[in-house]
Scaffold this motif. Structure first.
Motif, PDB file in Angstrom:
ATOM      1  N   UNK A 212      49.852  79.347   8.715  1.00 30.02           N
ATOM      2  CA  UNK A 212      50.276  80.550   8.033  1.00 30.02           C
ATOM      3  C   UNK A 212      50.000  80.610   6.548  1.00 30.02           C
ATOM      4  N   UNK A 213      49.176  79.668   6.044  1.00 30.93           N
ATOM      5  CA  UNK A 213      48.913  79.625   4.616  1.00 30.93           C
ATOM      6  C   UNK A 213      47.427  79.426   4.348  1.00 30.93           C
ATOM      7  N   UNK A 214      46.973  79.880   3.169  1.00 32.21           N
ATOM      8  CA  UNK A 214      45.591  79.654   2.761  1.00 32.21           C
ATOM      9  C   UNK A 214      45.439  78.196   2.346  1.00 32.21           C
ATOM     10  N   UNK A 215      44.520  77.500   3.013  1.00 31.51           N
ATOM     11  CA  UNK A 215      44.258  76.103   2.679  1.00 31.51           C
ATOM     12  C   UNK A 215      43.151  75.996   1.641  1.00 31.51           C
ATOM     13  N   UNK A 216      42.133  76.854   1.795  1.00 31.79           N
ATOM     14  CA  UNK A 216      41.010  76.839   0.853  1.00 31.79           C
ATOM     15  C   UNK A 216      40.296  78.176   0.907  1.00 31.79           C
ATOM     16  N   UNK A 217      39.759  78.603  -0.206  1.00 30.71           N
ATOM     17  CA  UNK A 217      38.996  79.843  -0.278  1.00 30.71           C
ATOM     18  C   UNK A 217      37.902  79.665  -1.307  1.00 30.71           C
ATOM     19  N   UNK A 218      36.684  80.091  -0.955  1.00 33.68           N
ATOM     20  CA  UNK A 218      35.604  79.975  -1.912  1.00 33.68           C
ATOM     21  C   UNK A 218      34.268  80.361  -1.323  1.00 33.68           C
ATOM     22  N   UNK A 219      33.193  80.230  -2.091  1.00 35.25           N
ATOM     23  CA  UNK A 219      31.855  80.560  -1.599  1.00 35.25           C
ATOM     24  C   UNK A 219      31.466  79.682  -0.408  1.00 35.25           C
ATOM     25  N   UNK A 220      30.628  80.218   0.455  1.00 38.04           N
ATOM     26  CA  UNK A 220      30.178  79.466   1.638  1.00 38.04           C
ATOM     27  C   UNK A 220      29.615  78.094   1.247  1.00 38.04           C
ATOM     28  N   UNK A 221      28.811  78.066   0.198  1.00 31.46           N
ATOM     29  CA  UNK A 221      28.167  76.818  -0.200  1.00 31.46           C
ATOM     30  C   UNK A 221      29.176  75.735  -0.566  1.00 31.46           C
ATOM     31  N   UNK A 222      30.340  76.156  -1.016  1.00 29.28           N
ATOM     32  CA  UNK A 222      31.380  75.214  -1.424  1.00 29.28           C
ATOM     33  C   UNK A 222      32.268  74.789  -0.256  1.00 29.28           C
ATOM     34  N   UNK A 223      32.570  75.727   0.652  1.00 31.20           N
ATOM     35  CA  UNK A 223      33.550  75.459   1.715  1.00 31.20           C
ATOM     36  C   UNK A 223      32.903  74.915   2.991  1.00 31.20           C
ATOM     37  N   UNK A 224      31.758  75.452   3.373  1.00 30.69           N
ATOM     38  CA  UNK A 224      31.175  75.121   4.680  1.00 30.69           C
ATOM     39  C   UNK A 224      30.843  73.648   4.869  1.00 30.69           C
ATOM     40  N   UNK A 225      30.294  72.949   3.881  1.00 31.60           N
ATOM     41  CA  UNK A 225      29.983  71.525   4.104  1.00 31.60           C
ATOM     42  C   UNK A 225      31.192  70.710   4.551  1.00 31.60           C
ATOM     43  N   UNK A 226      32.365  71.000   3.997  1.00 33.91           N
ATOM     44  CA  UNK A 226      33.574  70.280   4.405  1.00 33.91           C
ATOM     45  C   UNK A 226      33.965  70.583   5.834  1.00 33.91           C
ATOM     46  N   UNK A 227      33.755  71.836   6.256  1.00 27.70           N
ATOM     47  CA  UNK A 227      34.073  72.222   7.634  1.00 27.70           C
ATOM     48  C   UNK A 227      33.123  71.548   8.619  1.00 27.70           C
ATOM     49  N   UNK A 228      31.838  71.528   8.283  1.00 29.17           N
ATOM     50  CA  UNK A 228      30.842  70.960   9.192  1.00 29.17           C
ATOM     51  C   UNK A 228      30.910  69.444   9.231  1.00 29.17           C
ATOM     52  N   UNK A 229      31.535  68.856   8.218  1.00 31.40           N
ATOM     53  CA  UNK A 229      31.634  67.405   8.176  1.00 31.40           C
ATOM     54  C   UNK A 229      32.821  66.859   8.936  1.00 31.40           C
ATOM     55  N   UNK A 230      33.557  67.740   9.648  1.00 30.56           N
ATOM     56  CA  UNK A 230      34.715  67.320  10.424  1.00 30.56           C
ATOM     57  C   UNK A 230      34.518  67.696  11.875  1.00 30.56           C
ATOM     58  N   UNK A 231      35.259  67.058  12.761  1.00 30.37           N
ATOM     59  CA  UNK A 231      35.070  67.259  14.194  1.00 30.37           C
ATOM     60  C   UNK A 231      35.760  68.498  14.724  1.00 30.37           C
ATOM     61  N   UNK A 232      36.711  69.046  14.006  1.00 30.05           N
ATOM     62  CA  UNK A 232      37.454  70.190  14.514  1.00 30.05           C
ATOM     63  C   UNK A 232      38.025  71.004  13.360  1.00 30.05           C
ATOM     64  N   UNK A 233      38.472  72.216  13.687  1.00 29.55           N
ATOM     65  CA  UNK A 233      39.084  73.067  12.668  1.00 29.55           C
ATOM     66  C   UNK A 233      40.369  72.433  12.138  1.00 29.55           C
ATOM     67  N   UNK A 234      41.102  71.743  13.020  1.00 29.40           N
ATOM     68  CA  UNK A 234      42.336  71.082  12.592  1.00 29.40           C
ATOM     69  C   UNK A 234      42.010  70.017  11.559  1.00 29.40           C
ATOM     70  N   UNK A 235      40.981  69.192  11.829  1.00 27.91           N
ATOM     71  CA  UNK A 235      40.593  68.153  10.885  1.00 27.91           C
ATOM     72  C   UNK A 235      40.080  68.761   9.589  1.00 27.91           C
ATOM     73  N   UNK A 236      39.401  69.910   9.706  1.00 27.33           N
ATOM     74  CA  UNK A 236      38.903  70.583   8.514  1.00 27.33           C
ATOM     75  C   UNK A 236      40.058  70.975   7.597  1.00 27.33           C
ATOM     76  N   UNK A 237      41.109  71.520   8.191  1.00 27.26           N
ATOM     77  CA  UNK A 237      42.273  71.927   7.384  1.00 27.26           C
ATOM     78  C   UNK A 237      42.944  70.721   6.764  1.00 27.26           C
ATOM     79  N   UNK A 238      43.019  69.621   7.515  1.00 22.09           N
ATOM     80  CA  UNK A 238      43.592  68.393   6.966  1.00 22.09           C
ATOM     81  C   UNK A 238      42.723  67.885   5.814  1.00 22.09           C
ATOM     82  N   UNK A 239      41.398  68.056   5.994  1.00 26.77           N
ATOM     83  CA  UNK A 239      40.430  67.656   4.963  1.00 26.77           C
ATOM     84  C   UNK A 239      40.747  68.351   3.641  1.00 26.77           C
ATOM     85  N   UNK A 240      40.968  69.659   3.707  1.00 29.68           N
ATOM     86  CA  UNK A 240      41.202  70.410   2.492  1.00 29.68           C
ATOM     87  C   UNK A 240      42.617  70.188   1.955  1.00 29.68           C
TER      88      UNK A 240
END
Length: 244
Positions: A212-240
């Motif tokens: 229910x909260x914003x974890x991260x917001x920004x340009x694709x070039x800044x956010x996407x690498x962190x998302x693709x470097x994790x195995x799942x959306x849950x891990x991505x959120x934990x990453x941020x």
């Protein structure tokens, strides 16, 4: 510009109030292609419905072009220039596809003009233009027809809730092309709820939401690498959340 200020939304569950959106603040600039992503149950679809006016926040304010739309209905918001495409499109018994596109465009389009919108989403117009928007259409067909109506409306803000849901691979590939063309030509903001990497790849901006909260917001070039470097959306959120 769309702005959400300290927006919260809760529902009653098992005699207790459950908070789905938690004191969320978000600003979306004009003429941007924005994708909201994150784990299932994180509040993404609820946020989209709050923006469209399908549900109203428990607390906080929503502003569109400087106007407080918090208490406005979905119809009032539509008249201001906000479109919404459901994850599961609505069926309209007795309404033909041609009539639906004309209603969306708010003008008496010729059949040929209406057919252009169907062609945009990969449907053979002559096979669909006079069909009813009912149970005879598959979920994928309905989804593409609904997207055609959003194209016909050409509003300032177009919101799509998981547009890839229920469509086949060919339709998904065509859907990407539709969004790419929208991104290049539409004079307005496109907001998409999605997990799909190919949709994330064409975003100007990515918003990650969890619990229910914003974890991260920004340009694709800044956010996407962190998302693709994790195995799942849950891990991505934990990453941020861990601030890596």
């Amino acid at each position: 510009m769309l702005t959400l200020e300290h927006v919260s939304f809760d529902v009653k569950e098992d005699r207790e109030q459950k908070e789905i959106i938690k004191d969320l603040s978000l600003t979306l600039d004009d003429n941007k292609f924005i994708v909201i992503t994150g784990p299932n149950g994180g509040g993404k679809s609820t946020l989209a419905k709050l923006i469209a006016g399908i549900i109203k926040p428990t607390d906080g304010k929503i502003w569109f072009d400087g106007t407080d739309i918090t208490d406005m209905s979905i119809t009032e918001r539509a008249n201001m220039g906000i479109s919404f495409a459901f994850q599961q499109p609505v069926r309209f018994k007795g309404v033909q596809v041609l009539d639906l596109i004309r209603l969306a465009a708010k003008k008496n389009l010729s059949a040929a003009d209406a057919c252009q919108y169907l062609s945009e989403v990969g449907l053979c117009a002559k096979d669909y233009i006079n069909r009813e928007v009912n149970a005879s259409l598959s979920g994928g067909e309905l989804k593409r027809i609904e997207i055609a109506t959003v194209l016909a409306r050409a509003t300032r803000l177009s919101v799509f809730d998981e547009p890839e849901a229920g469509i086949d691979l060919w339709s998904f590939q065509n859907l990407i092309r539709v969004f790419e063309r929208m991104r290049e030509t539409i004079k307005g903001t496109i907001l998409i709820i999605s997990h799909q990497e190919r949709i994330l790849n064409i975003a100007d901006e990515i918003v990650v939401i969890a619990d229910g909260q914003i974890v991260r917001q920004g340009p694709r070039e800044e956010i996407l690498p962190g998302l693709l470097g994790t195995a799942s959306a849950v891990e991505a959120c934990e990453y941020y959340q861990e601030g890596r």
